[in-house]
Design a protein around this motif. Sequence first.
Motif, PDB file in Angstrom:
ATOM      1  N   ILE A  60      27.105  55.318  69.441  1.00 46.02           N
ATOM      2  CA  ILE A  60      26.280  55.289  70.656  1.00 46.02           C
ATOM      3  C   ILE A  60      26.038  56.714  71.153  1.00 46.02           C
ATOM      4  O   ILE A  60      24.908  57.073  71.511  1.00 46.02           O
ATOM      5  N   LYS A  61      27.077  57.553  71.136  1.00 50.04           N
ATOM      6  CA  LYS A  61      26.931  58.951  71.562  1.00 50.04           C
ATOM      7  C   LYS A  61      25.930  59.697  70.683  1.00 50.04           C
ATOM      8  O   LYS A  61      25.271  60.628  71.138  1.00 50.04           O
ATOM      9  N   LYS A  62      25.826  59.297  69.421  1.00 47.40           N
ATOM     10  CA  LYS A  62      24.897  59.953  68.497  1.00 47.40           C
ATOM     11  C   LYS A  62      23.492  59.359  68.583  1.00 47.40           C
ATOM     12  O   LYS A  62      22.620  59.709  67.800  1.00 47.40           O
ATOM     13  N   GLY A  63      23.287  58.443  69.529  1.00 46.47           N
ATOM     14  CA  GLY A  63      21.961  57.901  69.752  1.00 46.47           C
ATOM     15  C   GLY A  63      21.591  56.680  68.926  1.00 46.47           C
ATOM     16  O   GLY A  63      20.435  56.259  68.931  1.00 46.47           O
ATOM     17  N   ILE A  64      22.561  56.097  68.232  1.00 42.50           N
ATOM     18  CA  ILE A  64      22.264  54.904  67.438  1.00 42.50           C
ATOM     19  C   ILE A  64      22.163  53.714  68.388  1.00 42.50           C
ATOM     20  O   ILE A  64      23.036  53.492  69.226  1.00 42.50           O
ATOM     21  N   LYS A  65      21.096  52.958  68.238  1.00 43.28           N
ATOM     22  CA  LYS A  65      20.848  51.828  69.136  1.00 43.28           C
ATOM     23  C   LYS A  65      21.828  50.693  68.871  1.00 43.28           C
ATOM     24  O   LYS A  65      22.211  50.439  67.728  1.00 43.28           O
ATOM     25  N   ILE A  66      22.165  50.013  69.933  1.00 43.27           N
ATOM     26  CA  ILE A  66      23.109  48.900  69.848  1.00 43.27           C
ATOM     27  C   ILE A  66      22.594  47.818  68.899  1.00 43.27           C
ATOM     28  O   ILE A  66      23.383  47.148  68.230  1.00 43.27           O
ATOM     29  N   ASP A  67      21.275  47.674  68.792  1.00 45.00           N
ATOM     30  CA  ASP A  67      20.683  46.683  67.889  1.00 45.00           C
ATOM     31  C   ASP A  67      21.177  46.891  66.451  1.00 45.00           C
ATOM     32  O   ASP A  67      21.436  45.926  65.725  1.00 45.00           O
ATOM     33  N   LYS A  68      21.288  48.146  66.059  1.00 49.38           N
ATOM     34  CA  LYS A  68      21.745  48.463  64.705  1.00 49.38           C
ATOM     35  C   LYS A  68      23.263  48.324  64.606  1.00 49.38           C
ATOM     36  O   LYS A  68      23.775  47.768  63.621  1.00 49.38           O
ATOM     37  N   ILE A  69      23.970  48.787  65.601  1.00 47.89           N
ATOM     38  CA  ILE A  69      25.437  48.756  65.569  1.00 47.89           C
ATOM     39  C   ILE A  69      25.953  47.323  65.447  1.00 47.89           C
ATOM     40  O   ILE A  69      26.862  47.056  64.652  1.00 47.89           O
ATOM     41  N   VAL A  70      25.373  46.405  66.206  1.00 49.30           N
ATOM     42  CA  VAL A  70      25.877  45.023  66.167  1.00 49.30           C
ATOM     43  C   VAL A  70      25.586  44.334  64.835  1.00 49.30           C
ATOM     44  O   VAL A  70      26.232  43.343  64.505  1.00 49.30           O
ATOM     45  N   LEU A  71      24.660  44.865  64.063  1.00 45.55           N
ATOM     46  CA  LEU A  71      24.338  44.265  62.770  1.00 45.55           C
ATOM     47  C   LEU A  71      25.078  44.901  61.592  1.00 45.55           C
ATOM     48  O   LEU A  71      24.884  44.487  60.446  1.00 45.55           O
ATOM     49  N   VAL A  72      25.961  45.855  61.862  1.00 47.99           N
ATOM     50  CA  VAL A  72      26.727  46.471  60.772  1.00 47.99           C
ATOM     51  C   VAL A  72      27.490  45.431  59.946  1.00 47.99           C
ATOM     52  O   VAL A  72      27.465  45.501  58.715  1.00 47.99           O
ATOM     53  N   PRO A  73      28.136  44.417  60.543  1.00 51.05           N
ATOM     54  CA  PRO A  73      28.857  43.454  59.706  1.00 51.05           C
ATOM     55  C   PRO A  73      27.955  42.635  58.786  1.00 51.05           C
ATOM     56  O   PRO A  73      28.417  42.103  57.779  1.00 51.05           O
ATOM     57  N   VAL A  74      26.683  42.550  59.127  1.00 51.29           N
ATOM     58  CA  VAL A  74      25.727  41.767  58.326  1.00 51.29           C
ATOM     59  C   VAL A  74      24.566  42.651  57.873  1.00 51.29           C
ATOM     60  O   VAL A  74      23.418  42.219  57.800  1.00 51.29           O
TER      61      VAL A  74
END
Length: 153
Positions: A60-74
């Motif tokens: 998040i600090k590096k500007g990655i959107k939560i939309d992408k972060i929550v999809l990391v497991p899939v």
Amino acid sequence: MTQRLNYEKTSPGGVAAFGSVYGYIMQCGLDQVLVDLVYLRVSQINGCAYCIDMHTRDLIKKGIKIDKIVLVPVWHEAGALFSDQERAALAWSESVTRVAQSGVPDEAFQAAIAVFSEKELADLTMAIGLMNAYNRLAISFRSTPKAALAAVP
């Protein structure tokens, strides 16, 4: 969750040794967002709340959107949200982290080496190994995630 043991205080030399490997990974040339995505995925596989919390915050600090972060497991179902290199790194991370089950098959290696140079793949594998070690320390000694600390009244 109550911390069982403060390994940073108890074994500062060991922590410093891990820190040296972490420092190497930070300057080895791998994209730092890619590394943080890998750290997050490895921590998810291992069920390390402390590291999941930390690497989510880092992304998040590096500007990655939560939309992408929550999809990391899939990630494999997220289409173009992840680049070819990110998908290859996440697939390699899963195979290496699950080494006892996967044996890291030739197909996994061929897919990874098609996207990464030999040095990049060696460095990525060191990063994966390091995160697996950090996860084992945090889980074994019950390191408390920042989110859980913040929730304490």
